[in-house]
Motif scaffolding. Structure first.
Motif, mmCIF file in Angstrom:
data_model
loop_
_atom_site.group_PDB
_atom_site.id
_atom_site.type_symbol
_atom_site.label_atom_id
_atom_site.label_comp_id
_atom_site.label_asym_id
_atom_site.label_seq_id
_atom_site.Cartn_x
_atom_site.Cartn_y
_atom_site.Cartn_z
ATOM 1 N N GLU A 124 0.748 -1.270 0.028
ATOM 2 C CA GLU A 124 0.063 0.039 0.097
ATOM 3 C C GLU A 124 0.790 1.279 -0.094
ATOM 4 O O GLU A 124 0.574 2.321 -0.669
ATOM 5 C CB GLU A 124 -0.720 -0.184 1.245
ATOM 6 N N GLY A 125 1.940 1.120 0.828
ATOM 7 C CA GLY A 125 2.782 2.479 0.849
ATOM 8 C C GLY A 125 3.563 2.764 -0.592
ATOM 9 O O GLY A 125 3.674 3.750 -0.778
ATOM 10 N N ILE A 129 3.529 6.081 -2.852
ATOM 11 C CA ILE A 129 4.626 6.766 -3.384
ATOM 12 C C ILE A 129 4.358 7.205 -4.831
ATOM 13 O O ILE A 129 4.464 8.218 -5.444
ATOM 14 C CB ILE A 129 5.818 5.756 -3.267
ATOM 15 N N ALA A 130 3.674 5.942 -5.626
ATOM 16 C CA ALA A 130 3.524 6.303 -6.933
ATOM 17 C C ALA A 130 2.413 7.357 -7.323
ATOM 18 O O ALA A 130 2.519 8.089 -8.349
ATOM 19 C CB ALA A 130 2.811 5.004 -7.605
ATOM 20 N N ARG A 156 3.526 8.608 4.615
ATOM 21 C CA ARG A 156 4.144 8.559 5.885
ATOM 22 C C ARG A 156 4.967 7.244 5.925
ATOM 23 O O ARG A 156 6.153 7.393 6.763
ATOM 24 C CB ARG A 156 3.184 8.720 7.131
ATOM 25 N N GLU A 157 4.794 6.304 5.277
ATOM 26 C CA GLU A 157 5.624 5.130 5.567
ATOM 27 C C GLU A 157 7.022 5.400 5.039
ATOM 28 O O GLU A 157 8.089 5.062 5.733
ATOM 29 C CB GLU A 157 4.999 3.796 4.730
ATOM 30 N N VAL A 158 7.151 6.233 3.870
ATOM 31 C CA VAL A 158 8.472 6.665 3.556
ATOM 32 C C VAL A 158 9.124 7.602 4.625
ATOM 33 O O VAL A 158 10.271 7.450 4.667
ATOM 34 C CB VAL A 158 8.575 7.511 1.951
ATOM 35 N N VAL A 159 8.576 8.468 5.127
ATOM 36 C CA VAL A 159 9.205 9.148 6.248
ATOM 37 C C VAL A 159 9.584 8.214 7.351
ATOM 38 O O VAL A 159 10.833 8.331 7.944
ATOM 39 C CB VAL A 159 7.872 10.262 6.730
#
Length: 479
Positions: A124-125, A129-130, A156-159
């Motif tokens: 899902e993350g 992003i995409a 938020r997952e990337v952060v």
């Protein structure tokens, strides 16, 4: 008649960390007389080389950015050029219950290709992003929090899984509060100039790939530890005639008709007259010293917050860790709820550690983040046990160390929240109204070694430009 020795201005540098020592070194090159005053019994600040089980190790910062010239250049100037060493091995991220290789092709955790974060970010993350390229442009204004902006673009997952452990390794701070303009200016430029964050990162990477490179490493350390750098600079300062006094806290600064009076608690030097002063001390110390002469600067500096942390250094018998996977160590996202935020396998990362102690394996963990410092109230044995517990889960470490060393850095890392650069500009504007006074250090232009050296040299150059030395030079030129 050569009266340069008489007319050379006397500059007092308050603080014996790398910033203060670099400023002193620069001042002496310009012909000034210099006295460095350090409150503690040790020079170097957060650059601190020590020993564990007879092995030389860094108990503070262990490397510097090599793509900026200031740190490497100063090391060479003071005779350490032959001791510069690149790190070896590769790093990982311990997240979602497994050690995962550090992805390539990202800018402070922000990828150009979402697929590069597979395994670290959920399906899902990755889909989130995409969607960055479908979103309207985000207004960043004069500044914005790194985490706030990145989360708005790619989730938020990337952060939480990438930006926070990478940025936290530098500031030990909250990625959502840290100023993007101050801490990651490349990312700020990408956000300002590109509708899509992914496209902006891709353009930065393409530009870097097309630029001529010298093939050198991004980071460098020193054989014997980064803690040898300030000691070598101090030796160079003394060799050039500079005076360095440790255990000499400065109590007050007072302007005089001809310069400054520096009051200390040292019976040997209770009051020192100076033509100029460079404050290379932490923000809270500079604030106290400026309270009488520049209340505006003092008030701004009093708002600078700091994070505290502890480094737990451990030495093992090398034979007990023979099966440990070769890596420079790993980072730990705070969302995984672990005690440690990172671990460095020093004997793998730095060949000089192995060369000097071939029968030992040295590693260290770091504990403590901004606003999450309760662990630092525990005693040393507890911090060692907590570290061993996390290491056991992360890499299967079951051996017991033969020696341990806990180094606490209380108030060690200044925080750069949104608006930091504007605050620094206000401080410098207020200080500039005081003839013969400048500030420098990690609280201003960057916490890294090259940034600190750059700020120190700027302060020194500005002091010299406005000092009696400049006046004497102009006078002598007219004779």
């Amino acid at each position: 008649m050569d009266n340069s020795a008489v007319s050379a201005p006397h500059i007092v540098v308050v603080g014996g960390g790398i910033s203060g020592l670099a400023a002193a070194h620069r001042l002496l090159e310009s012909g000034a007389r210099v006295t460095v005053l350090e409150a503690t019994d040790r020079l170097g600040g957060k650059l601190y080389a020590g020993e564990i089980a007879g092995a030389r190790v860094d108990l503070g910062a262990e490397s510097m950015l090599a793509r900026r010239p200031e740190g490497v250049g100063l090391a060479r100037e003071v005779g350490l050029g032959d001791q510069l060493r690149p790190p070896s091995a590769t790093a990982a991220i311990w997240t979602r219950g497994a050690l995962r290789p550090m992805p390539k092709g990202h800018l402070m955790g922000v990828p150009a290709d979402p697929a590069s974060l597979a395994g670290i970010v959920s399906a899902e993350g990755l889909a989130r992003i995409a969607r960055d390229r479908e979103l309207p442009p985000t207004e960043v204004g004069d500044d914005i929090g790194v985490g706030e902006f990145v989360a708005s673009r790619v989730g938020r997952e990337v952060v939480d899984r990438m930006v926070e452990p990478l940025l936290g390794g530098v500031y030990a701070g909250d990625a959502y509060r840290i100023s993007m303009r101050a801490a990651v200016p490349q990312l700020f430029a990408a956000a300002r100039d590109n509708a899509s964050l992914l496209d902006g990162v891709a353009r930065i990477q393409a530009k870097a790939a097309a630029a001529p490179q010298d093939g050198g490493p991004v980071f460098l350390g020193l054989d014997g530890g980064m803690g040898t750098l300030p000691l070598a600079v101090a030796d160079a300062v003394r060799a050039k005639g500079g005076s360095i006094r440790t255990e000499t806290p400065v109590l007050a600064l007072t302007r005089t008709a001809t310069g400054w009076l520096v009051r200390t608690d040292s019976p040997q030097a209770p009051a020192i007259e100076a033509d100029g002063v460079i404050l290379a001390s932490p923000a809270w110390s500079a604030s106290a010293l400026l309270a009488a002469e520049s209340p505006a600067a003092a008030a701004e500096l009093a708002t600078v917050e700091y994070a505290s942390m502890a480094l737990v250094t451990m030495a093992f018998r090398r034979t007990d860790l023979e099966r440990l996977e070769r890596s420079s160590g790993f980072l730990v996202p705070s969302v995984d709820g672990r005690t440690i935020k990172a671990s460095t396998f020093s004997s793998y990362k730095w060949q000089w550690v192995t060369d000097r102690a071939p029968d030992l394996f040295v590693l260290r963990t770091s504990i403590g983040r901004y606003g999450e410092e309760e662990h630092l109230e525990r005693d040393d044995a507890d911090l060692v046990d907590l570290s061993l517990g996390d290491l056991g889960e992360a890499v299967g470490l079951a051996a017991k160390p033969v020696a341990t060393e806990v180094t606490r850095w209380i108030g060690g890392l200044p925080q750069y929240p949104v608006g930091h650069l504007a605050r620094v500009a206000r401080v410098r504007a207020a200080v500039a109204k005081l003839p013969g006074l400048r500030v420098c250090g990690a609280a201003y232009d960057g916490v890294g070694i090259p940034a600190c050296i750059s700020g120190a040299r700027l302060a020194a150059d500005e002091i010299i430009a406005t000092s009696t030395l400049a006046q004497n030079t102009q006078r002598d030129a007219g004779q």
